[in-house]
Design an enzyme around this catalytic site. Structure first.
Site, short mmCIF file in Angstrom:
data_model
loop_
_atom_site.label_atom_id
_atom_site.label_comp_id
_atom_site.label_asym_id
_atom_site.label_seq_id
_atom_site.Cartn_x
_atom_site.Cartn_y
_atom_site.Cartn_z
N CYS A 2 0.85 -1.18 0.00
CA CYS A 2 0.00 0.00 0.00
C CYS A 2 0.89 1.23 0.00
CB CYS A 2 -0.86 0.01 1.26
SG CYS A 2 -1.76 -1.53 1.50
N ARG A 27 1.43 1.70 -5.85
CA ARG A 27 1.58 0.68 -4.82
C ARG A 27 0.27 -0.05 -4.54
NH1 ARG A 27 6.41 2.02 -2.14
NH2 ARG A 27 5.91 0.62 -0.46
N TRP A 73 -3.85 -1.93 -1.51
CA TRP A 73 -3.88 -3.13 -2.36
C TRP A 73 -4.15 -4.27 -1.39
CZ3 TRP A 73 -1.24 -7.81 -2.86
CH2 TRP A 73 -1.42 -8.48 -4.08
N ASN A 99 1.44 -0.02 5.88
CA ASN A 99 1.88 -0.70 4.66
C ASN A 99 2.72 -1.89 5.08
OD1 ASN A 99 2.90 -1.40 2.10
ND2 ASN A 99 4.64 -0.01 2.36
N GLY A 100 2.37 -3.08 4.60
CA GLY A 100 3.13 -4.28 4.98
C GLY A 100 2.18 -5.41 5.31
N GLU A 470 8.13 -12.74 -22.00
CA GLU A 470 7.78 -11.36 -21.64
C GLU A 470 6.56 -10.87 -22.44
OE1 GLU A 470 8.22 -9.51 -19.34
OE2 GLU A 470 7.69 -7.54 -20.07
N LYS A 474 3.08 -9.62 -20.70
CA LYS A 474 2.55 -8.29 -20.95
C LYS A 474 1.09 -8.36 -21.39
CE LYS A 474 4.63 -6.23 -19.62
NZ LYS A 474 5.81 -5.92 -18.87
N GLU A 477 -1.26 -9.48 -18.49
CA GLU A 477 -1.31 -8.45 -17.44
C GLU A 477 -2.34 -7.36 -17.73
OE1 GLU A 477 2.39 -6.27 -15.11
OE2 GLU A 477 2.68 -6.91 -17.15
N HIS A 493 5.60 -31.83 -26.46
CA HIS A 493 5.63 -32.52 -25.16
C HIS A 493 4.39 -32.20 -24.32
CE1 HIS A 493 9.64 -34.00 -25.93
NE2 HIS A 493 10.01 -32.78 -26.29
N LYS A 588 2.31 -1.38 -9.10
CA LYS A 588 3.60 -1.14 -9.76
C LYS A 588 4.75 -1.71 -8.95
CE LYS A 588 6.21 0.52 -12.96
NZ LYS A 588 6.26 -0.33 -14.17
C1 AGP Z 1 5.85 -6.01 -15.09
O1 AGP Z 1 5.05 -5.65 -16.17
C2 AGP Z 1 5.12 -6.44 -13.93
N1 AGP Z 1 4.24 -5.44 -13.47
C3 AGP Z 1 5.85 -7.19 -12.84
O2 AGP Z 1 6.05 -8.47 -13.31
C4 AGP Z 1 7.21 -6.63 -12.34
O3 AGP Z 1 8.17 -6.76 -13.34
C5 AGP Z 1 7.64 -7.43 -11.10
O4 AGP Z 1 6.72 -7.20 -10.09
C6 AGP Z 1 9.03 -7.07 -10.63
O5 AGP Z 1 9.12 -5.72 -10.26
P1 AGP Z 1 10.52 -5.03 -10.06
O6 AGP Z 1 11.24 -5.05 -11.35
O7 AGP Z 1 10.18 -3.64 -9.60
O8 AGP Z 1 11.27 -5.81 -9.00
#
Ligand code: AGP
Length: 593
Positions: A2, A27, A73, A99-100, A470, A474, A477, A493, A588
């Site tokens: 958070c 966050r 969050w 936060n935590g 990746e 993306k 997500e 496989h 983020k």
């Molecule tokens: C990336 O698009 C994601 N939101 C997520 O996988 C991110 O890369 C991951 O949480 C790691 O974050 P960081 O690079 O800040 O450690």
């Protein structure tokens, strides 16, 4: 996971705190709340949804003396008003934002229930508030009451606390979650990171683990767990932290994809100057001494690490890659002289912070590749490689991924003083610019065709496989479409059972080592009725490929063509009418384990 912000003595405090929450919503953003204090009264406002929902509930006036605010969050308890912060203790003697994650909250809760306390919501944070209230009965000294509670807590926390009978003071304490104090002239601010503070004062102080602070209008005093006062150490933060501007773009993600070329060019200029590589010499010595490189990362940064490990193997170093949340439970240190490289855009990922403790305890040296100067990992690792990519706001990481791969390419080429990398990267920049100017429409077309699909598969081998992972992450997500990346050779496989008429399969054919095998895989999925979209490079292309790009050196695939996958995910999300920059359930910076 958070964001918290607090302030005392600042003019227009309501706006300052709400602005702070907006800065911190990377966050988490499923609910928000604020406690505003004036005329001996605590006014509490809380709302489910984005910060704008909270704003709708707030009064017009803005003459508050003190306040604390929170963007959430959800970890414990669904997003609902009763679980919003600030939370109040049982008798409403203590209000706090947290936060935590408190790992032993159920144990503490049941013991408080036995003592006659009860709870309004489901959060671990309310347990902390009530625990502090309980200790405040026995200990008049509030710091003592807080440390007593801290001693009982297992887990991570950053807290800003208001005592109902002391409306002239904010108390704050932390363990394993970040907390920054900003000392102003006649006011003071507190927040989870520097962004909400730095626009009002550059006198920043980072609270260390197991420290507490007493924050009044004109003073900040910091204490350790024995309640001995410790001196304040001021810290510097990059003004780039302030650049949260769309510059005319409709979304941060689009803006950030379009910044990729300049990010790559900036990295070249930073780490290669006047014919020489400029990485920290001590760090290069540490890498040369090491016989095994251990990459630890999460999500997109994990995918960049896969590419980085290939680079190290290519220059003759053993390298392995681990998901941080896995390595944390089963740590291994292969080799006789291992060196850890952590990749983290934010530098605040809790899983990695956990791992760093184990790395340090084992006397293993560490490097972090990060976009965030002054972050917990940047401060905690022995060396850091800064990405200088500018603030990345969109939850879906794009430019930071490319920056990570570029930085690792420059680093490993430094080990062999191989200057051709500069030409190779320059070629990539031309390709990135070509995609931006000439290929975007084609990508939009593909996005339009696939936006209503239930599943999308990505295929690749070698460097193309690393990148497929990746591309797939993306897409899922931000579009909520189920997606998997499959190594071409693994198809038969198992995963090929999922391919049927009309299944979309996006295939990368840019790695000349694996290209002919990939062509075989394309035939296999086509034979099962798949709709195949091939993205290839000129010399490996065949008639019918969907997008063909100029040739580049295969090891830079993730730099040269990543924007194709990023634009694709962006347009799918856009066409589906989704929140591109803030996808559901994500944040983020993932600051909880
Ligand atoms: C990336 O698009 C994601 N939101 C997520 O996988 C991110 O890369 C991951 O949480 C790691 O974050 P960081 O690079 O800040 O450690």
């Amino acid at each position: 996971m958070c964001g918290i912000v607090g302030g005392i003595g600042k003019e227009h405090l309501k706006d300052v705190l709400i602005g702070g929450l907006k800065d911190l919503d990377y966050r988490g953003y499923d609910s928000a709340g604020i406690a505003l204090v004036n005329e001996s009264k605590i006014n509490l406002y809380r709302a489910v949804g984005t910060i704008s929902h909270l704003e709708e509930k707030l009064p017009q006036e803005d003459d508050y003396f003190m306040g604390i605010a929170h963007t959430r969050w959800a970890t414990h308890g669904v997003p609902s008003v009763k679980n919003c912060h600030p939370v109040a203790s049982y008798n409403k003697k203590v209000y706090l934002v947290h936060n935590g994650v408190i790992e032993n909250y159920l144990e503490l809760k049941s013991s408080l229930l036995k003592s006659g306390y009860s709870f309004r919501g489901d959060t671990d944070s309310e347990v902390v508030a009530t625990l502090i209230e309980k200790y405040s009965k026995s200990y008049k000294n509030r710091l003592k009451a807080i440390t007593k509670a801290m001693n009982a807590l297992v887990g991570s926390f950053a807290l800003i606390i208001i005592f109902e009978d002391d409306l002239n003071t904010l108390y704050t304490a932390k363990r394993s979650s970040p907390m920054i104090l900003g000392e102003g002239d006649g006011f003071n601010l507190i927040a989870s990171d520097a962004v909400p503070i730095i626009k009002y004062t550059d006198k920043l102080i980072e609270l260390n683990d197991d420290q507490l602070a007493v924050v009044k209008k004109d003073s900040i005093n910091i204490y350790d767990m024995d309640l001995d006062e410790v001196s304040k150490i001021y810290t510097h933060k990059d003004p780039e932290l302030l650049q949260k501007d769309l510059n005319g773009y409709p979304h941060f993600m689009l803006k950030e994809i379009e910044e990729i070329e300049s990010v790559v060019r900036k990295l070249m200029l930073t780490y290669y100057q006047e014919g020489s590589f400029t990485f920290d010499e001590e760090m290069i010595k540490a890498i040369k001494r090491a016989d095994h490189i251990i990459f630890i990362a999460c999500g997109t940064s994990y995918h960049a690490s896969l590419v980085g490990a290939r680079y190290f193997r290519h220059v003759g170093k053993e390298a392995s890659v681990y998901i941080a949340s896995e390595w944390a439970f089963y740590p291994v240190f292969p080799g006789r002289r291992p060196l850890v490289i952590m990749l983290s855009q934010s530098g605040e990922t809790a899983d990695l912070i956990h791992c760093l403790k184990t790395v340090t305890e084992n006397d293993v040296r560490s490097i972090v590749v990060t976009n965030t100067k002054g972050s917990t990992l940047e401060r905690g690792c022995d060396f850091s490689i800064l990405l200088n990519a500018g603030l990345e706001v969109s939850v879906a990481s794009t430019k930071a991924y490319v920056a990570q791969v570029t930085a690792l390419a420059l680093l490993t080429n430094t080990l062999q003083n191989r200057r051709k990398i500069v030409k190779d990267l320059d070629k990539c920049c031309q390709i990135i610019s070509y995609i931006r100017n000439n290929v975007k429409e084609r990508i939009e077309e593909m996005a339009n065709e696939l936006k209503d699909k239930k599943d999308v598969f990505f295929l690749g081998r070698g460097y193309d496989y690393d990148f497929s992972l990746e591309a797939s992450l993306k897409l899922k997500e931000i579009s909520y479409i189920h997606s998997e990346a499959i190594a071409g050779g693994e198809l038969k496989h198992g995963p090929i059972a999922l391919i049927e008429k009309g299944t979309p399969v996006i295939v990368f054919v840019t790695d000349d080592v694996t290209a002919s095998s990939m062509r075989g895989n394309i035939q296999e999925v086509k034979a099962r009725g798949a709709d195949v979209y091939v993205i290839s490079t000129k010399s490996l292309s065949q008639e019918g490929d969907f997008i063909v790009i100029e040739d580049y050196d295969r090891y830079l695939s993730s730099v040269a063509i990543s924007s194709i996958a990023f634009y694709f995910a962006y347009y799918v999300s856009l066409f589906k009418g989704l929140n591109v920059d803030k996808p559901r359930n994500l944040a983020k910076a993932v600051t909880v384990e």
